[in-house]
Design a protein around this motif. Structure first.
Motif, mmCIF file in Angstrom:
data_model
loop_
_atom_site.group_PDB
_atom_site.id
_atom_site.type_symbol
_atom_site.label_atom_id
_atom_site.label_comp_id
_atom_site.label_asym_id
_atom_site.label_seq_id
_atom_site.Cartn_x
_atom_site.Cartn_y
_atom_site.Cartn_z
ATOM 1 N N PRO A 202 0.812 -1.225 0.000
ATOM 2 C CA PRO A 202 0.000 0.000 0.000
ATOM 3 C C PRO A 202 0.845 1.275 0.000
ATOM 4 O O PRO A 202 0.452 2.292 -0.590
ATOM 5 C CB PRO A 202 -0.828 -0.107 1.278
ATOM 6 N N LEU A 203 2.003 1.238 0.622
ATOM 7 C CA LEU A 203 2.910 2.379 0.585
ATOM 8 C C LEU A 203 3.421 2.611 -0.836
ATOM 9 O O LEU A 203 3.541 3.748 -1.288
ATOM 10 C CB LEU A 203 4.087 2.165 1.537
ATOM 11 N N ILE B 63 1.805 1.832 -3.595
ATOM 12 C CA ILE B 63 0.707 2.373 -4.391
ATOM 13 C C ILE B 63 0.530 3.855 -4.106
ATOM 14 O O ILE B 63 0.352 4.662 -5.023
ATOM 15 C CB ILE B 63 -0.588 1.582 -4.109
ATOM 16 N N LEU B 64 0.601 4.232 -2.840
ATOM 17 C CA LEU B 64 0.481 5.641 -2.469
ATOM 18 C C LEU B 64 1.619 6.475 -3.059
ATOM 19 O O LEU B 64 1.393 7.576 -3.579
ATOM 20 C CB LEU B 64 0.460 5.771 -0.947
ATOM 21 N N ALA B 65 2.823 5.939 -3.023
ATOM 22 C CA ALA B 65 3.960 6.644 -3.611
ATOM 23 C C ALA B 65 3.818 6.751 -5.129
ATOM 24 O O ALA B 65 4.170 7.773 -5.719
ATOM 25 C CB ALA B 65 5.265 5.929 -3.255
ATOM 26 N N VAL C 252 1.009 6.933 -6.852
ATOM 27 C CA VAL C 252 0.003 7.955 -7.138
ATOM 28 C C VAL C 252 0.591 9.345 -6.945
ATOM 29 O O VAL C 252 0.390 10.249 -7.771
ATOM 30 C CB VAL C 252 -1.248 7.735 -6.257
ATOM 31 N N GLY C 253 1.341 9.533 -5.861
ATOM 32 C CA GLY C 253 1.979 10.826 -5.625
ATOM 33 C C GLY C 253 2.984 11.191 -6.710
ATOM 34 O O GLY C 253 3.054 12.349 -7.143
ATOM 35 N N CYS C 254 3.740 10.215 -7.166
ATOM 36 C CA CYS C 254 4.712 10.463 -8.230
ATOM 37 C C CYS C 254 4.018 10.787 -9.547
ATOM 38 O O CYS C 254 4.484 11.641 -10.304
ATOM 39 C CB CYS C 254 5.628 9.264 -8.402
ATOM 40 N N CYS D 27 7.584 2.144 -8.378
ATOM 41 C CA CYS D 27 6.645 1.924 -7.276
ATOM 42 C C CYS D 27 5.559 0.913 -7.660
ATOM 43 O O CYS D 27 5.203 0.061 -6.844
ATOM 44 C CB CYS D 27 6.002 3.240 -6.859
ATOM 45 N N THR D 28 5.049 1.007 -8.871
ATOM 46 C CA THR D 28 4.032 0.038 -9.286
ATOM 47 C C THR D 28 4.630 -1.369 -9.427
ATOM 48 O O THR D 28 3.969 -2.362 -9.137
ATOM 49 C CB THR D 28 3.354 0.448 -10.599
ATOM 50 N N ALA E 36 4.829 -2.763 -5.995
ATOM 51 C CA ALA E 36 3.513 -3.159 -5.496
ATOM 52 C C ALA E 36 3.034 -4.466 -6.109
ATOM 53 O O ALA E 36 2.082 -5.065 -5.639
ATOM 54 C CB ALA E 36 2.495 -2.058 -5.774
#
Length: 96
Positions: free
Chosen positions: A53-54, A56-58, A60-62, A88-89, A92
């Motif tokens: 989940p971290l 995925i959040l990173a 989205v932010g990127c 990041c993806t 994940a």
């Protein structure tokens, strides 16, 4: 401004290590500080792999940061943000 904060956050542990070990000699202190600084990307990637989940959040932010960079006309910065979003993806477990 965000890039300056990221650089400061990446270099701070190495600088603190050098400052704490300076009594043992500057050579050892600088080597330890460089080791701490160079280990940070590997710690980041391993934490993204362990906690998806971290990642995925990173991602989205990127992606949002990349879109803002593209909107401002900074193509190279946007491409860098998108490359990190891809990493990041991948961490994940999503196919790119």
């Amino acid at each position: 401004m965000l890039l300056a904060l990221l650089v400061a956050a990446a270099l701070a542990p190495g600088a603190c290590t050098v400052w704490l070990l300076r009594r043992r000699g500057w050579g050892i202190a600088v080597l330890a500080g460089a080791g701490v600084t160079l280990a940070l990307p590997f710690v980041l990637i391993s934490s993204l792999i362990v906690f998806p989940p971290l990642a995925i959040l990173a991602a989205v932010g990127c992606a949002v940061s990349a879109l803002n960079a593209y909107n401002d006309g900074r193509i190279v910065m946007g491409a860098g943000w998108m490359a990190f979003a891809g990493v990041c993806t991948w961490c994940a477990g999503w196919p790119i």
